[in-house]
Design a protein around this motif. Structure first.
Motif, PDB file in Angstrom:
ATOM      1  N   ILE A 141       0.902  -1.198   0.041  1.00  0.00           N
ATOM      2  CA  ILE A 141      -0.053  -0.060  -0.128  1.00  0.00           C
ATOM      3  C   ILE A 141       0.850   1.426   0.020  1.00  0.00           C
ATOM      4  O   ILE A 141       1.732   1.344   0.758  1.00  0.00           O
ATOM      5  CB  ILE A 141      -0.901   0.109   1.206  1.00  0.00           C
ATOM      6  N   ASP A 142       0.600   1.840  -0.871  1.00  0.00           N
ATOM      7  CA  ASP A 142       1.331   3.366  -1.183  1.00  0.00           C
ATOM      8  C   ASP A 142       0.883   4.375  -0.251  1.00  0.00           C
ATOM      9  O   ASP A 142      -0.266   4.631  -0.538  1.00  0.00           O
ATOM     10  CB  ASP A 142       1.244   3.603  -2.611  1.00  0.00           C
ATOM     11  N   ARG A 143       1.532   4.800   0.745  1.00  0.00           N
ATOM     12  CA  ARG A 143       0.870   5.655   1.691  1.00  0.00           C
ATOM     13  C   ARG A 143       1.520   7.130   1.398  1.00  0.00           C
ATOM     14  O   ARG A 143       1.483   7.932   2.223  1.00  0.00           O
ATOM     15  CB  ARG A 143       0.938   5.422   2.900  1.00  0.00           C
ATOM     16  N   SER A 144       1.983   7.224   0.251  1.00  0.00           N
ATOM     17  CA  SER A 144       2.445   8.810  -0.061  1.00  0.00           C
ATOM     18  C   SER A 144       1.220   9.611  -0.082  1.00  0.00           C
ATOM     19  O   SER A 144      -0.057   8.981  -0.346  1.00  0.00           O
ATOM     20  CB  SER A 144       3.119   8.877  -1.421  1.00  0.00           C
ATOM     21  N   TYR A 145       1.312  10.966  -0.119  1.00  0.00           N
ATOM     22  CA  TYR A 145       0.399  11.772   0.023  1.00  0.00           C
ATOM     23  C   TYR A 145      -0.729  11.272  -1.154  1.00  0.00           C
ATOM     24  O   TYR A 145      -0.540  11.296  -2.476  1.00  0.00           O
ATOM     25  CB  TYR A 145       0.344  13.371  -0.227  1.00  0.00           C
ATOM     26  N   CYS A 146      -2.166  11.322  -0.713  1.00  0.00           N
ATOM     27  CA  CYS A 146      -3.077  11.037  -1.349  1.00  0.00           C
ATOM     28  C   CYS A 146      -4.453  12.006  -1.117  1.00  0.00           C
ATOM     29  O   CYS A 146      -4.820  11.916  -0.021  1.00  0.00           O
ATOM     30  CB  CYS A 146      -3.556   9.582  -0.995  1.00  0.00           C
ATOM     31  N   PRO A 147      -5.020  12.656  -2.097  1.00  0.00           N
ATOM     32  CA  PRO A 147      -6.164  13.246  -1.761  1.00  0.00           C
ATOM     33  C   PRO A 147      -7.399  12.641  -1.312  1.00  0.00           C
ATOM     34  O   PRO A 147      -7.571  11.417  -1.806  1.00  0.00           O
ATOM     35  CB  PRO A 147      -6.456  13.972  -3.266  1.00  0.00           C
ATOM     36  N   PRO A 148      -8.010  13.153  -0.445  1.00  0.00           N
ATOM     37  CA  PRO A 148      -9.233  12.237   0.348  1.00  0.00           C
ATOM     38  C   PRO A 148     -10.205  11.598  -0.695  1.00  0.00           C
ATOM     39  O   PRO A 148     -10.542  10.467  -0.419  1.00  0.00           O
ATOM     40  CB  PRO A 148     -10.058  13.374   1.104  1.00  0.00           C
ATOM     41  N   GLN A 149     -10.383  12.118  -1.641  1.00  0.00           N
ATOM     42  CA  GLN A 149     -11.658  11.390  -2.836  1.00  0.00           C
ATOM     43  C   GLN A 149     -10.628  10.318  -3.362  1.00  0.00           C
ATOM     44  O   GLN A 149     -11.218   9.144  -3.294  1.00  0.00           O
ATOM     45  CB  GLN A 149     -11.861  12.278  -3.866  1.00  0.00           C
ATOM     46  N   GLN A 150      -9.534  10.050  -3.646  1.00  0.00           N
ATOM     47  CA  GLN A 150      -8.688   9.033  -4.230  1.00  0.00           C
ATOM     48  C   GLN A 150      -8.322   7.996  -2.957  1.00  0.00           C
ATOM     49  O   GLN A 150      -8.528   6.694  -3.467  1.00  0.00           O
ATOM     50  CB  GLN A 150      -7.488   9.464  -4.886  1.00  0.00           C
ATOM     51  N   TRP A 151      -8.293   8.490  -1.750  1.00  0.00           N
ATOM     52  CA  TRP A 151      -8.177   7.665  -0.723  1.00  0.00           C
ATOM     53  C   TRP A 151      -9.499   6.796  -0.404  1.00  0.00           C
ATOM     54  O   TRP A 151      -9.263   5.484  -0.197  1.00  0.00           O
ATOM     55  CB  TRP A 151      -7.785   8.464   0.682  1.00  0.00           C
ATOM     56  N   GLN A 152     -10.669   7.460  -0.612  1.00  0.00           N
ATOM     57  CA  GLN A 152     -11.742   6.599  -0.404  1.00  0.00           C
ATOM     58  C   GLN A 152     -11.874   5.590  -1.430  1.00  0.00           C
ATOM     59  O   GLN A 152     -12.344   4.700  -1.354  1.00  0.00           O
ATOM     60  CB  GLN A 152     -13.124   7.359  -0.669  1.00  0.00           C
ATOM     61  N   THR A 153     -11.471   5.760  -2.963  1.00  0.00           N
ATOM     62  CA  THR A 153     -11.507   4.680  -3.711  1.00  0.00           C
ATOM     63  C   THR A 153     -10.693   3.608  -3.442  1.00  0.00           C
ATOM     64  O   THR A 153     -10.944   2.478  -3.568  1.00  0.00           O
ATOM     65  CB  THR A 153     -10.953   5.233  -5.037  1.00  0.00           C
ATOM     66  N   LEU A 154      -9.331   4.181  -2.811  1.00  0.00           N
ATOM     67  CA  LEU A 154      -8.355   2.930  -2.405  1.00  0.00           C
ATOM     68  C   LEU A 154      -8.881   2.050  -1.335  1.00  0.00           C
ATOM     69  O   LEU A 154      -8.774   1.033  -1.126  1.00  0.00           O
ATOM     70  CB  LEU A 154      -7.056   3.773  -2.082  1.00  0.00           C
ATOM     71  N   LEU A 155      -9.643   3.023  -0.346  1.00  0.00           N
ATOM     72  CA  LEU A 155     -10.378   2.223   0.805  1.00  0.00           C
ATOM     73  C   LEU A 155     -11.288   1.277   0.340  1.00  0.00           C
ATOM     74  O   LEU A 155     -11.276   0.163   0.803  1.00  0.00           O
ATOM     75  CB  LEU A 155     -11.027   3.248   1.711  1.00  0.00           C
ATOM     76  N   LEU A 191       3.246  -0.915   4.134  1.00  0.00           N
ATOM     77  CA  LEU A 191       2.904   0.636   3.696  1.00  0.00           C
ATOM     78  C   LEU A 191       4.022   1.116   3.563  1.00  0.00           C
ATOM     79  O   LEU A 191       5.170   0.803   3.953  1.00  0.00           O
ATOM     80  CB  LEU A 191       2.286   0.957   5.196  1.00  0.00           C
ATOM     81  N   PHE A 192       3.988   1.715   2.447  1.00  0.00           N
ATOM     82  CA  PHE A 192       5.427   2.227   1.808  1.00  0.00           C
ATOM     83  C   PHE A 192       5.348   3.419   1.311  1.00  0.00           C
ATOM     84  O   PHE A 192       4.321   4.028   0.823  1.00  0.00           O
ATOM     85  CB  PHE A 192       6.174   1.457   0.739  1.00  0.00           C
ATOM     86  N   SER A 193       6.191   4.560   1.391  1.00  0.00           N
ATOM     87  CA  SER A 193       6.227   5.745   0.812  1.00  0.00           C
ATOM     88  C   SER A 193       7.689   6.281   0.403  1.00  0.00           C
ATOM     89  O   SER A 193       8.596   5.297   0.832  1.00  0.00           O
ATOM     90  CB  SER A 193       5.650   6.960   1.816  1.00  0.00           C
ATOM     91  N   ASP A 194       8.061   7.291   0.167  1.00  0.00           N
ATOM     92  CA  ASP A 194       9.439   7.924   0.011  1.00  0.00           C
ATOM     93  C   ASP A 194      10.046   7.894   1.257  1.00  0.00           C
ATOM     94  O   ASP A 194      11.487   7.829   1.245  1.00  0.00           O
ATOM     95  CB  ASP A 194       9.534   9.215  -0.851  1.00  0.00           C
TER      96      ASP A 194
END
Length: 123
Positions: A39-53, A75-78
């Motif tokens: 799971i890429d936990r780099s910054y994600c706008p709330p609307q896109q995070w809901q799709t991922l959820l 969970l990963f990010s830079d």
């Protein structure tokens, strides 16, 4: 031992052997797929995070119904990566904070390390 007893034992033994072989084949052919969720936990706008959820919720429900097996969640990010000890519920998953930037190099490294990995990302 007479011929009749020997034949009977042979038939019973071969029946059990066929039963065991069939059970092993069925368990291998119809086994549920195993996933390592990346799971890429780099910054994600709330609307896109809901799709991922929603995608995660679907996988979680399939895991609960034993249609798929989620081996672990990473969970990963830079800024790094974190392996979760337990499978989070969708409610717990929704509380995960996003930060940092997308790192394609880390994503490539993880996909090579986990061939059965399923990537969930906003990108």
């Amino acid at each position: 031992m007479n011929k009749l007893n020997r034949k009977l034992l042979t038939i019973i033994a071969s029946g059990w052997l066929c039963f065991i072989i069939t059970a092993i084949l069925i368990s291998q052919v119809f086994a549920s797929p195993n996933y390592v969720l990346l799971i890429d936990r780099s910054y994600c706008p709330p609307q896109q995070w809901q799709t991922l959820l929603q995608t995660y919720t679907d996988l979680y429900e399939k895991h609960q119904q034993k249609q798929v097996t989620i081996e672990k969640v990473i969970l990963f990010s830079d800024l790094g990566e974190e392996t979760l000890q337990t499978l989070p519920t969708p409610k717990e998953f929704n509380t995960i904070s996003t930060y940092g930037r997308f790192n394609p190099t880390r994503k490539t490294e993880l996909t090579k390390a986990y061939r059965n990995g399923k990537i969930l990302t906003c990108q």
